[in-house]
Every structure is written in structure tokens, then in C-alpha cells.
Design a protein around this motif. Structure first.
Motif, PDB file in Angstrom:
ATOM      1  N   LEU A  68      -6.099   0.233   5.839  1.00 54.01           N
ATOM      2  CA  LEU A  68      -7.108  -0.792   5.590  1.00 54.01           C
ATOM      3  C   LEU A  68      -7.145  -1.100   4.102  1.00 54.01           C
ATOM      4  O   LEU A  68      -7.088  -0.197   3.267  1.00 54.01           O
ATOM      5  N   VAL A  69      -7.267  -2.392   3.805  1.00 61.35           N
ATOM      6  CA  VAL A  69      -7.326  -2.872   2.435  1.00 61.35           C
ATOM      7  C   VAL A  69      -8.471  -3.866   2.362  1.00 61.35           C
ATOM      8  O   VAL A  69      -8.662  -4.672   3.276  1.00 61.35           O
ATOM      9  N   SER A 103       0.824  -1.211   0.000  1.00 58.08           N
ATOM     10  CA  SER A 103       0.000   0.000   0.000  1.00 58.08           C
ATOM     11  C   SER A 103       0.854   1.255   0.000  1.00 58.08           C
ATOM     12  O   SER A 103       0.521   2.237  -0.650  1.00 58.08           O
ATOM     13  N   ARG A 104       1.953   1.214   0.740  1.00 58.50           N
ATOM     14  CA  ARG A 104       2.824   2.396   0.751  1.00 58.50           C
ATOM     15  C   ARG A 104       3.406   2.630  -0.635  1.00 58.50           C
ATOM     16  O   ARG A 104       3.431   3.762  -1.118  1.00 58.50           O
ATOM     17  N   ALA A 120      -6.211  -5.210   7.774  1.00 59.09           N
ATOM     18  CA  ALA A 120      -5.618  -4.055   8.451  1.00 59.09           C
ATOM     19  C   ALA A 120      -4.127  -4.340   8.560  1.00 59.09           C
ATOM     20  O   ALA A 120      -3.726  -5.404   9.038  1.00 59.09           O
ATOM     21  N   VAL A 121      -3.321  -3.432   8.066  1.00 59.24           N
ATOM     22  CA  VAL A 121      -1.872  -3.585   8.042  1.00 59.24           C
ATOM     23  C   VAL A 121      -1.249  -2.490   8.893  1.00 59.24           C
ATOM     24  O   VAL A 121      -1.551  -1.310   8.698  1.00 59.24           O
ATOM     25  N   VAL A 150      -8.582   1.010   0.813  1.00 57.70           N
ATOM     26  CA  VAL A 150      -9.692   1.687   1.468  1.00 57.70           C
ATOM     27  C   VAL A 150      -9.210   2.952   2.177  1.00 57.70           C
ATOM     28  O   VAL A 150      -9.839   3.999   2.082  1.00 57.70           O
ATOM     29  N   SER A 151      -8.090   2.878   2.870  1.00 54.93           N
ATOM     30  CA  SER A 151      -7.568   4.027   3.600  1.00 54.93           C
ATOM     31  C   SER A 151      -7.044   5.088   2.641  1.00 54.93           C
ATOM     32  O   SER A 151      -6.445   4.756   1.614  1.00 54.93           O
ATOM     33  N   PRO A 152      -7.240   6.365   2.975  1.00 56.10           N
ATOM     34  CA  PRO A 152      -6.602   7.407   2.174  1.00 56.10           C
ATOM     35  C   PRO A 152      -5.087   7.195   2.196  1.00 56.10           C
ATOM     36  O   PRO A 152      -4.517   6.904   3.249  1.00 56.10           O
TER      37      PRO A 152
END
Length: 196
Positions: A120-121, A75-76, A192-193, A109-111
Motif C-alpha cells: 500500500l502506498v 516500492s520494492r 494498492a500495488v 504505508v506497508s512495511p
């Protein structure tokens, strides 16, 4: 409907192009040749070259290996190809990335914000889909896996956890993991990461 699909494909192509450029930047920032990155990641030099030139869309497994080498979560890395961070991302604007080869769809999902530790994914695995990661992108990564629909088998640290709708697994990831959707329907879950 055809125009909507064409817009989605064009958007995916733009993300792949920005992702390719970011992958090339990360390697260059470290002063590594493609050969050095191939040795560190276990990915062939030709595959890395094609990914950096956006000739191929990287798979989840390939991105996972590169994230491990670069010390980032997926995600990052994906958020680094976005513009300015925002506080709210509407459902229609949440980034979706698909690994068609494995039947995996990932919704951020998370900004996006590279400076924050949690995210969150939403993950969706087609019935019968099976994804194995040989290592976490960041050792000690904390994950919470909450199954919303279907069934999901998660294997980590030598144990397989069979999860049904409503079940939640919490773990720290140090080694290989495997996500499998036994079916008969797709598995949909929230991941959730949290960076260590």
C-alpha cells in the motif's frame, strides 16, 4: 521547527545516497555499462551517472523507467535501501519520498519486504500536478487506486477515469499511465500495488 526540517533533509539525503548505491549495484549486477543502461531505459547517460553518484535526487518518472528495466516496482526498489524488514511501520516512521518537480509525494504505508507481492502506498498530487509514466515498472502490474480526498484523473489503456473522493479504480497496467490532479485541492489517494 528548523531542527526538525534539517533532520528531514538529512534523512532524505541518506535515502538518496543509499538509493544511488543500489541503482549502481543493480546495473553492475547485470554487467551493463552506463551506455547500455541508457539505451535500455531511454534516460541519458549523464543523468544516470549523476543519479548513481547521488548528485541528483531521481524523479518519479526516472525511477519508473529504471524500475521497468530492472523488473521492480518503485516500492520494492525503495525497500531494498532499507534495513531489516519489519512487520509494523508506525505512521511517523513511514518513508516519504517527494518529487518536488512534479508536485508528487509518496508515502510507503506497508512495511517494506522485497519478498512480498502486495503493498500500500499513499499518494498526494498537488492541484494541477500531472505525472505521466511511459510504461509500468512491471508489465501486468495490478493497481487499485482509492481516492481519499480531492479528485484524480487516471488515464490507462486509452481511457481516462475521473475519480472523486471514495471512488476506487482497479486495473492491470500494460502501457503508459497518467495521473492528474485537476484541483482545486490536492488529490490524496491509496494505491494498492500487486505484482503479477
Amino acid at each position: 521547527m528548523g531542527n526538525e526540517r534539517a533532520g528531514e533533509v538529512a534523512g532524505a539525503d541518506a535515502i538518496d545516497a543509499r538509493l544511488a548505491a543500489r541503482l549502481a549495484e543493480l546495473r553492475t549486477e547485470r554487467g551493463w555499462s552506463l551506455g547500455e543502461l541508457a539505451e535500455r531505459s531511454g534516460v541519458s547517460r549523464s543523468t544516470l551517472s549523476r543519479a548513481e553518484r547521488a548528485e541528483i535526487s531521481p524523479t518519479a518518472a526516472l525511477l519508473n523507467r529504471l524500475c521497468g528495466v530492472y523488473g521492480r516496482t518503485m516500492s520494492r526498489l525503495l525497500s531494498e535501501v532499507e534495513a531489516e524488514p519489519v512487520q509494523v511501520v508506525r505512521a511517523a516512521e513511514q518513508r516519504i519520498w517527494e518529487d518536488r518537480a512534479s508536485g508528487f509525494v509518496r508515502r510507503s504505508v506497508s512495511p517494506p519486504d522485497a519478498g512480498l507481492r502486495g503493498e500500500l502506498v499513499e499518494g498526494r498530487l498537488a492541484a494541477g500536478a500531472d505525472i505521466a509514466y511511459d510504461r509500468p515498472p512491471v508489465p501486468g502490474l495490478e493497481q487499485h487506486i482509492w481516492v481519499l480526498d480531492g479528485a484524480l484523473e487516471v488515464t490507462a489503456q486509452g481511457a481516462t477515469h475521473e475519480l472523486a473522493a471514495g471512488d476506487c479504480l482497479r486495473l492491470r497496467v500494460w502501457g503508459p499511465t497518467r495521473f492528474r490532479s485537476p484541483g482545486p485541492e490536492e488529490a490524496r489517494y491509496v494505491l494498492a500495488v500487486i505484482l503479477p
